[in-house]
Design a protein around this motif. Sequence first.
Motif, PDB file in Angstrom:
ATOM      1  N   PRO A  45       0.955  -1.120  -0.107  1.00 15.86           N
ATOM      2  CA  PRO A  45       0.103  -0.145  -0.059  1.00 15.86           C
ATOM      3  C   PRO A  45       0.945   1.443   0.055  1.00 15.86           C
ATOM      4  CG  PRO A  45       0.033  -0.912   2.117  1.00 15.86           C
ATOM      5  CD  PRO A  45       0.863  -2.019   1.369  1.00 15.86           C
ATOM      6  N   PRO A  46       0.516   2.440  -0.606  1.00 16.09           N
ATOM      7  CA  PRO A  46       1.207   3.419  -0.434  1.00 16.09           C
ATOM      8  C   PRO A  46       1.572   3.884   0.856  1.00 16.09           C
ATOM      9  CG  PRO A  46      -1.064   3.927  -1.135  1.00 16.09           C
ATOM     10  CD  PRO A  46      -0.941   2.384  -1.101  1.00 16.09           C
ATOM     11  N   PRO A  47       2.504   4.907   0.889  1.00 13.27           N
ATOM     12  CA  PRO A  47       2.899   5.178   2.464  1.00 13.27           C
ATOM     13  C   PRO A  47       1.845   5.943   2.715  1.00 13.27           C
ATOM     14  CG  PRO A  47       4.523   6.144   1.007  1.00 13.27           C
ATOM     15  CD  PRO A  47       3.577   5.068  -0.034  1.00 13.27           C
ATOM     16  N   PRO A  48       1.787   6.320   4.127  1.00 14.27           N
ATOM     17  CA  PRO A  48       0.968   7.161   4.728  1.00 14.27           C
ATOM     18  C   PRO A  48       1.029   8.663   4.423  1.00 14.27           C
ATOM     19  CG  PRO A  48       2.167   6.180   6.479  1.00 14.27           C
ATOM     20  CD  PRO A  48       2.414   5.300   5.090  1.00 14.27           C
TER      21      PRO A  48
END
Lengths: 400, 924
Positions: A45-48
């Motif tokens: 998942p993309p980084p926060p």
Amino acid sequence: MPLAPGTSHTSDFAGRSWSEAWTEGRDTPGDCIPPSMVAPPSPPPPPPDPQFVLRGARSAVHALHFCGGAQGQGHPLLLSGSLHGLVHIWSLQTRRVLATLDGHAGKCVTWLQTLPPGPQLLSQGRDLRVHVWDLAEGRNAIVDSVCLESVGFCRGSVLACGPQRWMLAMPGKGGDEVQILEMPSKTSVCSLKPEAEARPGMPMCLQLWQLVTVAIRIPVLIPVPVLIPVPNPVLIPNPTPEPVLADSSPLPLLLAGYEDGSVALWDVSARKVCSRVACHEEPVMGLDFDSQKARGVSGSAEKALAVWSLDEQRALQVHGTHQLTNPGVADVRIRPDHRLLATAGWDHRIRVFHWRTMKPLAVLAFHSAAVHCLAFATDGLLAAGSGDQRISVWSLYPRM
Amino acid sequence: MAVFDTPEEAFGVLRPVCVQLTKAQTVENVERLQAQLQAVSDSALQELQQYILFPLRFTLKTPGPKRERLIQSVVECLTFVLSSTCVKEQELLQELFSELSACLYSPTSQKPAAVSEEMKLAVIRGLSTLMHSAYGDIVLAFYEPSILPRLGFAVSLLLGLAEQEKSKQIKTAALKCLQVLLFQCDCQDHPRSLDELEQKQLGDLFASFLPGISTALTRVITGDFKQGHSIVVTSLKIFYETASFVMADEQLRRVSEVQAKPAVEHRVAELMVHREANWVKNTSDKVTVLIKKIIECVSVHPHWKVRLELIELVKALLLKCSQSLVGSAGPLLKALVSLVNDESPEVQAQCNEVLRHFADEKVVVGSRAIADVLSENLHSLTTSLPRLMNSQDDQGRFSTLSLLLGYLKLLGPKVNFVLNSVAHLQRLSKALTQVLELDVADIKIVEERRWNSDHLSASAETLASQPWSRIQRRYFRFFTDERIFLLLRQVCQLLGFYGNLYLLVDHFMELYRESVAYRKQAAMILNELIVGAAGLEVENLHERHIKTSLEDLREIVTSILEEYISQENWYLVTCIEAEEVGEELTVRQSGLQALTSGAHTRQLLSSPAFSQPSPTICSMNSNIWQICIQLEGVGHFARALGTDFRLLLMSALYPVLEKAGDQTLLISQAATGAMMDICHACGYESLQHLINQNSDYLVNGISLNLRHLSLHPHTPKVLEVMLQNSDASLLPLVADVVQDVLATLDQFYDKRATSFVSVLHALLVALAQWFPDADNLGQLQEQSVGEKESHLSRRPAALEKGLENTTTAEDIEQFVLNYLKEKDVADGNVSDFDSEEEEQSDPPRVNEDDTGPDVEPPLPVQIQIAVDVMERCIHLMSDKNLKIRLKELLPQKSPPKSWYGIDPSLEFLCIFPFAFLPSTCHSW
């Protein structure tokens, strides 16, 4: 309201998925997340992302402080102090600068703190001044200032003693002293000088707090559920923390982190060190203390966090250290609800830990320069100021 | 002609004539009498009334066959006398009444006697005049129970005439006469209003006639449209006045249970009616049937005056008989409501007036019964609405929806009774969503492209120049009439205005999330709900209704907006982009699982569009429409919130601006429209102003999205537009974001360099515009021009080289060698500058302050940016793949795009020779 976003999440907060959900926070390989917690094989998942980023400080940000709904607006404010001596007041509603205070002659602002009675602001700068600002009704005037006697990086600390009285701790003369003043009279209460043989070096960070007498830690009749968050401002330990027995008088204590890596607990009224413990090899850069759990954390220039606790004899004990990937922690902050710990890294990253278990939860990579300071708002919002002139604001597991 | 003022004189003149008439009853004698009467003054005539009437009445009463002509002239003469005099004695009144009505009596049949039309007319006029000439007290005394048979005869006679005669004149006269008999005459002669007791007496009396009057009039009303509107109008008037008089709630309330013993003979007593509860119920049932018939016929009557009278009928009956005729309330309201959108403005106005009156008087709201009836109607209507929409033609749909609209208007805040029931709400929403289903089969939607990348303001101007084309034409599956869409929007707006907004929004949001099939409709409805809730375009009939507070509205709008612009609802596949399909779809498919903020933590479902391997035209069309509707919604929200929307700009502006640059024409139009709405609502002068003032919000979005470039491939476009619309005051912000851009570019040299190069180009053009040539640099100008020219002259050669190196590997090698050599030369020659540059390329320039005054001041920020950009462009120049692709994309443009980027930067940099030198050396 049924539409409120994130409501589905809140039920998870105290329950199981709260730790599971954290596993999504990932860092560069080799960082502190144990292998078992790394996300499933599906594409990462993309980084926060931060909730938003405040731009316009025009120079590195060295001090942050949340101020809830002052100036009669009801909307929370964020104060930031910059390398160039300016203090910006940001509205968190519009995410824009409301006012800019210029009082430190272009020298770095290192510490900001609002005072409980009325909208007054303390700002400490490297021009050796601590200014008291009146911010009421849109005024931006210096009403008082105190001279510092040390050019260190040490930030001050305040403790409210009464409705209009408060105690200010700041680095004193001679390099290793801590000066305690009573404000607003500016009378010096005492000067805390370590014993000659200790040689702890300069004080690096200070935190004043009031002791909750040891006896009341075991009250049978007064239930103090640990999970109830006590509304505790970030920097000032709550002036009336936890229900105390009527006869226990408030006892101001000072936690100080020193250049040699030790943390000392001072009894301010007795002017003596209660306990001292060596936590780090390098100077202590920041510390925060949770008076509820009698546990504190400190970060230093090395790549480890130290967690220590205070026992009933007021003795500090190192509980354990926590290794980080990269050295250098500029600031540590415990969220007011005592659930999260955030650290500001010189490696441009903010790390978030579960405060009770010290389990690493997330690594927030956004900044492109060292993170200098952190601040938690009472509602849980986290702000980080960095050398890249930006302030990132993160909403980590919003609480209800 | 002499006028005889005194009775004596008159008597002298009239006596012989009267005597003669008594002796010989001929038409001539009657006419002579009438001629003489002309000369007598009214007062004298009054004195002699009895005397003159005698021979005339005698003539009428004489037994035996009579010539019709004679009777007619007698009646006319009588009428003349009566019109100038008053009847002061009750007996006389009764007798005259009987005698006149008897003239049309035919003993053989029930129908009026077969006499000439003139005769009938004369008698009718006579009766009418008689009633007018009677003194008020006498008239009241006349209406006693004993008169019932005679009055009944006259009434049925007149009804028969009105119904069966051919002549319009007679019909009208008969109806007029009936009005007089029933105390409904609107002339000035009856100013006295009746007291309660009198009303009751009359009501009791007329109650006997109600069945006859109502049925006969219904036949008249529902008769041929060609009979003329005035007859229908008068009949309607008589119908509702009689009904509302006899059935008036006020009277019926005072009717005692037991009938008082009538002081009349038995035969008459049988005719009397006692209006007790049972009778009321029976009568009401029968009248309801008639009312339904009338409404059915009259509501589509071609003449507007008839429809106008229908409104009066509804008003009278509902105001006076809301309890007694409760069964009719439904049809009556329906009739009223369906006239709300009548084609005649008079009818519309009156209808609205009456609705407002009802609302004010709380006819509906105050009476539980009618509110129930109304909600029941609404419910049954919503139940059948989908079926009606399917089966009816556009005209039918129009009237059905008008009806729905009217109900909502009438129910006002009470609409919540209906909405609070889950079943009701679901039916209503089902109906609306079914009707609003869009036709997405049209291939043009996907086809239409915005090829020319117009400047934003230009497209805004074209939009502004034709404000009516702002709402994009939509094609619905179930209707084609634009008016129907308008009605549907009004319906939703009213719902938003009166209904519980939280409930409605919650329901439709649920629907929106539930399935793709309903998403567009739900979004359309939500948009209109918000417009309605803000009170825009809604006419409030219920004055005390409190609007949704701005606070609540803002909260609701925020949550809808969040849903709209969330990843899975905003970024839909709308076209197959040659450049971007591929691995990105798979990346997108994984969905965004942002960890941090509450807004992002909701579990995202992968959008159905992604789950299909190749989107069909239909699904892309559908996606396009969904985005358009959502964009329109953003515009609506802005209008609803006004300047309060400014706070939402931080989340809304970026997505809208991104869509404004979309390739699909419809989307970009809708987005521009939304931007215009935002502009007006938030009080910005122009789109430029809007963008300029909110660049910080945009930069926030841009910088965060650059972190997920594969999810947000259009981010560089937004920055481009922002740069085109900002000014020098934003330099610090731009400097900040440019760092992000360059950092991202460094990660994506291979894939996305094209879009970045155009951004960098825009950036340098903007920088060149913002900092033309500062005054203190004036002297450098001349020098730089020369330098620039020399470089320009050199450019074609280098350009050639650049182009060549795309073809053969040898050339590339050659080029790289040249490049390295030149770089070395540059390093060697201008080492001091180079070191400075390296120092500056460190992101945190913390030691800036610590440098002493003798050190050269750091470069201005804009120059620093330009230098940084140049460095990137150099790398791009040597990128073989990029160039090949660029050539494919821009076959007609000979210079590769990286040159295109460098060109303005050269122009710009040349005014700062000391920074210019090393960079240009690098470039060559």
